[in-house]
Design a protein around this motif. Structure first.
Motif, PDB file in Angstrom:
ATOM      1  N   GLY A 105      59.066   1.211  79.699  1.00  0.00           N
ATOM      2  CA  GLY A 105      60.237   1.980  80.084  1.00  0.00           C
ATOM      3  C   GLY A 105      59.923   3.269  80.813  1.00  0.00           C
ATOM      4  N   VAL A 106      58.711   3.401  81.352  1.00  0.00           N
ATOM      5  CA  VAL A 106      58.281   4.615  82.042  1.00  0.00           C
ATOM      6  C   VAL A 106      58.408   4.422  83.545  1.00  0.00           C
ATOM      7  CG1 VAL A 106      56.305   6.126  82.514  1.00  0.00           C
ATOM      8  CG2 VAL A 106      56.744   5.319  80.175  1.00  0.00           C
ATOM      9  N   THR A 118      59.537  14.210  89.251  1.00  0.00           N
ATOM     10  CA  THR A 118      59.611  12.877  88.655  1.00  0.00           C
ATOM     11  C   THR A 118      60.917  12.730  87.893  1.00  0.00           C
ATOM     12  OG1 THR A 118      58.408  13.688  86.703  1.00  0.00           O
ATOM     13  CG2 THR A 118      57.112  12.560  88.404  1.00  0.00           C
ATOM     14  N   VAL A 119      61.302  11.485  87.638  1.00  0.00           N
ATOM     15  CA  VAL A 119      62.488  11.204  86.842  1.00  0.00           C
ATOM     16  C   VAL A 119      62.307  11.846  85.467  1.00  0.00           C
ATOM     17  CG1 VAL A 119      63.772   9.363  85.690  1.00  0.00           C
ATOM     18  CG2 VAL A 119      62.997   9.065  88.049  1.00  0.00           C
ATOM     19  N   ARG A 153      56.254   7.349  92.900  1.00  0.00           N
ATOM     20  CA  ARG A 153      55.223   8.385  92.830  1.00  0.00           C
ATOM     21  C   ARG A 153      53.868   7.717  92.601  1.00  0.00           C
ATOM     22  NH1 ARG A 153      56.063  13.615  91.442  1.00  0.00           N
ATOM     23  NH2 ARG A 153      53.824  13.712  91.870  1.00  0.00           N
ATOM     24  N   ASP A 154      53.429   6.966  93.596  1.00  0.00           N
ATOM     25  CA  ASP A 154      52.151   6.279  93.456  1.00  0.00           C
ATOM     26  C   ASP A 154      50.981   7.248  93.464  1.00  0.00           C
ATOM     27  OD1 ASP A 154      53.055   6.390  96.327  1.00  0.00           O
ATOM     28  OD2 ASP A 154      50.964   5.799  96.656  1.00  0.00           O
ATOM     29  N   LEU A 182      51.875  10.369  81.482  1.00  0.00           N
ATOM     30  CA  LEU A 182      53.285  10.187  81.146  1.00  0.00           C
ATOM     31  C   LEU A 182      54.097  11.319  81.765  1.00  0.00           C
ATOM     32  CD1 LEU A 182      55.439   8.678  79.364  1.00  0.00           C
ATOM     33  CD2 LEU A 182      54.935  10.392  77.607  1.00  0.00           C
ATOM     34  N   PRO A 183      55.109  10.995  82.592  1.00  0.00           N
ATOM     35  CA  PRO A 183      55.926  12.060  83.194  1.00  0.00           C
ATOM     36  C   PRO A 183      56.600  12.919  82.131  1.00  0.00           C
ATOM     37  CG  PRO A 183      56.306   9.971  84.317  1.00  0.00           C
ATOM     38  CD  PRO A 183      55.484   9.664  83.096  1.00  0.00           C
ATOM     39  N   GLU A 184      56.690  14.208  82.421  1.00  0.00           N
ATOM     40  CA  GLU A 184      57.310  15.144  81.484  1.00  0.00           C
ATOM     41  C   GLU A 184      58.746  14.726  81.184  1.00  0.00           C
ATOM     42  OE1 GLU A 184      57.951  19.990  81.062  1.00  0.00           O
ATOM     43  OE2 GLU A 184      57.041  19.115  82.852  1.00  0.00           O
TER      44      GLU A 184
END
Length: 260
Positions: A105-106, A118-119, A153-154, A182-184
């Motif tokens: 789910g990331v 980032t999302v 965001r590769d 892991l995005p914030e």
């Protein structure tokens, strides 16, 4: 390099009984997801169901490349970093991002007009509906991102290694390993449907977790970097173009030896 390696009994039997020819290796991608933990980091792992190929062992989110994996990328050096033509390299990168979304789910994406963001939250019901649609192949990741005004965001995917499954396995994969932070404000979720357990683990305390050789070696190498900045720095010197092709020899006494 040669070293003793404990293997599941079924795998040892396949290695002992194999006479060939080998099955073709399908391109695949897997992502070592990291999150800060004190001055070090933890890694997200899942244990595949025993009914699956390579079941009963811990792995990272990942899977095979799909024909729909053709994203627009920010980086322009993927072909050189992964050792394959540009279109295939983009497909591998797309598979890494899609599998991370499907299995944890990331979302590695941000607003198209603000490529450094980032999302923030990918856990609400609308995101879950989109994740399920991607999983069912009713929606591609490229379509999903375009509809939401996002861009992959590769640049957050750090190429680490490439492993090809030994020839004795009936299902073989040419797998690229990536590391990613892991995005914030996002959370990894147990949504894969293919795991009976997920966990964040300190890689330094994971020796008792059963893992296949590529997973174990990758985890040990990433752990050696010590910190997330260390992982980022180390990734710049990793060779993810040259495939590692392990050979497993089983002695009459049942001892398995891994040669790289």
């Amino acid at each position: 390099m040669t070293e003793p390696m404990p293997l599941p009994p079924a795998m040892m039997k396949r290695a002992r009984d194999f006479t060939g020819p080998p099955a073709p290796a399908r391109p695949a991608a897997t992502v070592v997801l990291l999150r800060p933990s004190g001055d070090a980091f933890q890694v997200y792992v899942l244990r595949r169901m025993t009914s699956m190929a390579f079941g009963g062992v811990y792995a990272f989110p990942g899977g095979t490349v799909d024909p729909s994996d053709r994203p627009e990328t920010l980086r322009d050096d993927w072909a050189a970093r992964l050792g394959v033509p540009e279109e295939q390299a983009r497909a591998v990168v797309g598979a890494a991002a899609r599998e991370l979304f499907e299995e944890a789910g990331v979302v590695l994406a941000g607003p198209a007009a603000e490529p450094d963001r980032t999302v923030a939250d990918a856990g609400d019901p609308s995101w879950e509906a989109d994740r399920a649609a991607v999983l069912r192949r009713e929606l591609t990741m490229a379509e999903l991102l375009a509809r939401r005004g996002l861009r992959l965001r590769d640049d957050l995917l750090l190429p680490w290694a490439r492993w090809i499954t030994p020839e004795f396995e009936p299902k073989r994969f040419d797998t690229w390993f990536f590391a990613a932070l892991l995005p914030e404000s996002q959370e990894a979720r147990d949504v894969s449907g293919e795991a009976d357990r997920t966990a964040w683990v300190d890689p330094r305390d994971s020796a008792d977790l059963p893992m296949l050789p590529p997973t174990r070696h990758t985890l040990d190498q990433i752990a050696a970097a010590g910190t997330i900045p260390g992982v980022v720095a180390a990734s710049e010197h990793r060779d993810a173009a040259r495939p590692v092709m392990p050979r497993i020899d089983v002695a009459p006494d049942g001892t398995a030896t891994l040669s790289l």
